[in-house]
Motif scaffolding. Structure first.
Motif, PDB file in Angstrom:
ATOM      1  N   UNK A  19      -3.663  -4.628  -0.998  1.00 55.90           N
ATOM      2  CA  UNK A  19      -2.143  -4.162  -0.725  1.00 55.90           C
ATOM      3  C   UNK A  19      -1.476  -4.569   0.353  1.00 55.90           C
ATOM      4  N   UNK A  20      -2.240  -5.042   1.370  1.00 57.02           N
ATOM      5  CA  UNK A  20      -1.620  -5.421   2.667  1.00 57.02           C
ATOM      6  C   UNK A  20      -1.715  -7.203   2.788  1.00 57.02           C
TER       7      UNK A  20
ATOM      8  N   UNK B 136      -2.674   6.053   3.330  1.00 56.01           N
ATOM      9  CA  UNK B 136      -2.039   4.736   3.192  1.00 56.01           C
ATOM     10  C   UNK B 136      -2.167   4.289   1.718  1.00 56.01           C
ATOM     11  N   UNK B 137      -3.352   4.232   1.040  1.00 52.60           N
ATOM     12  CA  UNK B 137      -3.804   3.988  -0.287  1.00 52.60           C
ATOM     13  C   UNK B 137      -2.973   4.834  -1.218  1.00 52.60           C
TER      14      UNK B 137
ATOM     15  N   UNK C  17      -0.946   7.708  -0.700  1.00 49.15           N
ATOM     16  CA  UNK C  17       0.515   8.218  -0.639  1.00 49.15           C
ATOM     17  C   UNK C  17       1.175   7.092  -0.100  1.00 49.15           C
ATOM     18  N   UNK C  18       0.774   5.831  -0.116  1.00 46.88           N
ATOM     19  CA  UNK C  18       1.760   4.644   0.267  1.00 46.88           C
ATOM     20  C   UNK C  18       2.525   5.012   1.256  1.00 46.88           C
ATOM     21  N   UNK C  19       1.883   5.655   2.547  1.00 46.53           N
ATOM     22  CA  UNK C  19       2.419   5.864   3.722  1.00 46.53           C
ATOM     23  C   UNK C  19       1.807   5.354   4.795  1.00 46.53           C
ATOM     24  N   UNK C  20       2.166   4.479   5.780  1.00 46.61           N
ATOM     25  CA  UNK C  20       1.389   4.152   6.999  1.00 46.61           C
ATOM     26  C   UNK C  20       1.816   5.230   8.310  1.00 46.61           C
ATOM     27  N   UNK C  21       0.986   6.350   7.983  1.00 44.49           N
ATOM     28  CA  UNK C  21       1.384   7.367   8.903  1.00 44.49           C
ATOM     29  C   UNK C  21       0.116   7.647  10.081  1.00 44.49           C
TER      30      UNK C  21
ATOM     31  N   UNK D  87      -0.380  -5.160  10.560  1.00 41.74           N
ATOM     32  CA  UNK D  87       0.794  -4.796  10.445  1.00 41.74           C
ATOM     33  C   UNK D  87       1.221  -3.957   9.337  1.00 41.74           C
ATOM     34  N   UNK D  88       1.529  -2.659   9.722  1.00 41.53           N
ATOM     35  CA  UNK D  88       1.809  -1.578   8.472  1.00 41.53           C
ATOM     36  C   UNK D  88       2.890  -0.980   8.612  1.00 41.53           C
ATOM     37  N   UNK D  89       3.787  -0.830   7.494  1.00 41.34           N
ATOM     38  CA  UNK D  89       5.107  -0.212   7.597  1.00 41.34           C
ATOM     39  C   UNK D  89       5.207   0.878   6.653  1.00 41.34           C
TER      40      UNK D  89
END
Length: 466
Positions: free
Chosen positions: A462-463, A365-366, A368-372, A208-210
């Motif tokens: 992080x997760x 994700x690491x 830029x802190x974005x789950x893209x 699960x990533x947001x």
């Protein structure tokens, strides 16, 4: 550790996509020119101009998928929702209406854009699933290998069956090549629908990533993502390599190998019909061998080195193909052997690219802190389609420039020497040059094995998975 059923189920998805994609890449150009009746220049413009829409639809689909929330997950539900439109659009693409030229050209534009849009709607979420099915980088390569193994299996089935299906339906439905082609696609489309439903049923999203940033920030971080830029270039070249060779094969066999009629190869006392479908389908089987080799080789050498060495081999063996004479049994067997070797190396490269995209997603994700994940994998789909379109369009334009004579009423004609000469170049030196460019691109890829492992460990914390 993911279940075997999930890995097989995930493979079913690209088995379906690849059945369509290989037919589009290898047979749509000659369908448009020799059956549908489009001018080569018009067909080439069609295939390239529609990529402008893909430049919008692919990232749009990635953003939509990244922000989808259902009880089935973010990406998986699209396999269910888009399975029927995917199959129907494939049938429409290979349908030839009995209209005037202008109306048929409009039909070609509408159906091609529609097909590529629906392809985006199902394939971007499907590819993005790789980023949320496992957090382990080696298992991502395993999933990617299952994906490509089944993809090449589907391609083998589609390519080996395509010409026999077209011939069967053409002869049984009144002798019309247009009708025969349409019904052949109906049979392929039905199989594709079933495979996507199986993919949906057997897979699950475990991570699960947001995304914690806006859409604009997602795009901004993507443009700052150096490994992504490098991989886009390498992926574009990889698809361009496959499409140039693949789309030329049907022309190459029609006007060089089989110009005087059917050609057979002796094989242990048997006589085997040597035709484009056999050549391509043997290549798909050998792609599967390459896929099976990807995991052990990349574990030992690393993904980047494996990619580079494989493309060096592709460049060399593509040039060797030029020296195989088409008028002797030895030369034809030489072509088949080189097709086997080239296909093994392209089979190694393909799963590497998808696995590297998953690594780039983790990097984003690491950093830029974005789950893209969806946005990044949409770029993979875009590179695939741009590579395919550019390859197909360039082949058709070049043939038009050198004097290609279009058949009338589906009857093959004798081509001028300028055409046959450039068909040789397109099968050999052109893909070799593309492979060399791919090597230059991936040489700048910075996500080494150690770096990817570091990223994975940090993301576990992080997760909350540590």
């Amino acid at each position: 550790m993911a279940k075997l059923s999930e890995k097989i189920g995930y493979g079913f998805g690209d088995m379906s996509s690849s059945m369509f994609w290989k037919i589009f890449s290898y047979y749509l150009p000659i369908f448009y020119s020799d059956v549908f009746g489009l001018n080569l220049v018009d067909a080439g413009v069609l295939m390239l101009v529609t990529r402008i829409w893909d430049g919008v639809s692919d990232p749009m689909m990635g953003i939509i998928a990244d922000r989808t929330k259902t009880r089935w997950g973010k990406y998986r539900p699209y396999l269910l929702w888009m399975a029927v439109p995917f199959s129907l659009c494939g049938i429409l693409l290979f349908t030839t209406p009995d209209w005037g030229y202008a109306a048929k050209l409009i039909w070609a534009y509408v159906t091609y854009i529609l097909m590529m849009t629906v392809y985006t709607g199902i394939n971007v979420p499907y590819g993005s699933m790789l980023g949320v099915m496992t957090a382990d980088t080696n298992e991502k390569t395993v999933f990617s290998s299952f994906r490509m193994f089944f993809a090449y299996g589907g391609s083998f089935i589609a390519l080996s069956a395509w010409e026999p299906l077209c011939n069967y339906f053409t002869s049984s439905l009144g002798g019309s090549k247009a009708t025969g082609t349409q019904f052949a696609m109906v049979a392929i489309a039905a199989a594709c629908f079933i495979l996507f439903i199986l993919c949906f049923s057997l897979t699950r999203e475990h991570i699960k990533s947001t995304s914690k940033v806006s859409v604009g920030s997602d795009f901004s971080s993507l443009l700052k993502n150096r490994p992504w830029w490098v991989l886009i270039g390498a992926a574009l070249c990889s698809n361009l390599f496959n499409t140039i060779r693949g789309s030329v094969v049907a022309y190459f066999f029609t006007y060089i190998i089989c110009v005087d009629g059917d050609v057979s190869l002796p094989f242990f006392g048997l006589s085997i019909l040597f035709y484009a479908g056999l050549f391509l389908s043997v290549g798909e089987v050998c792609n599967m061998i390459g896929v099976a080799l990807t995991v052990p080789i990349s574990k030992k050498l690393g993904k980047k080195s494996t990619f580079i060495y494989s493309n060096i081999a592709l460049a060399v063996f593509s040039v060797l193909f030029f020296f195989m004479p088409a008028d002797s049994v030895a030369g034809l067997w030489g072509m088949m052997i080189l097709q086997i070797v080239i296909s093994i190396f392209t089979g190694i490269v393909s799963p590497l690219i998808w696995s590297m995209y998953a690594d780039v997603s983790d990097y984003a994700e690491l950093k830029f802190n974005t789950a893209s994940t969806g946005l990044i994998f949409s770029s993979a789909s875009m590179a695939q389609k741009f590579g395919g379109a550019l390859g197909g369009a360039s082949v058709m334009w070049l043939l038009a420039i050198v004097g290609y004579v279009q058949p009338q009423n589906g009857v093959a004609v004798t081509q001028p020497e300028s055409v046959t000469t450039y068909l040789w170049y397109l099968m050999t030196f052109a893909p070799s040059c593309v492979a060399l460019i791919s090597i230059i691109c991936v040489n700048y890829y910075q996500l080494t094995t150690d770096e990817v492992e570091h990223i994975a460990n940090q993301l576990k914390k992080t997760r909350g998975q540590a």
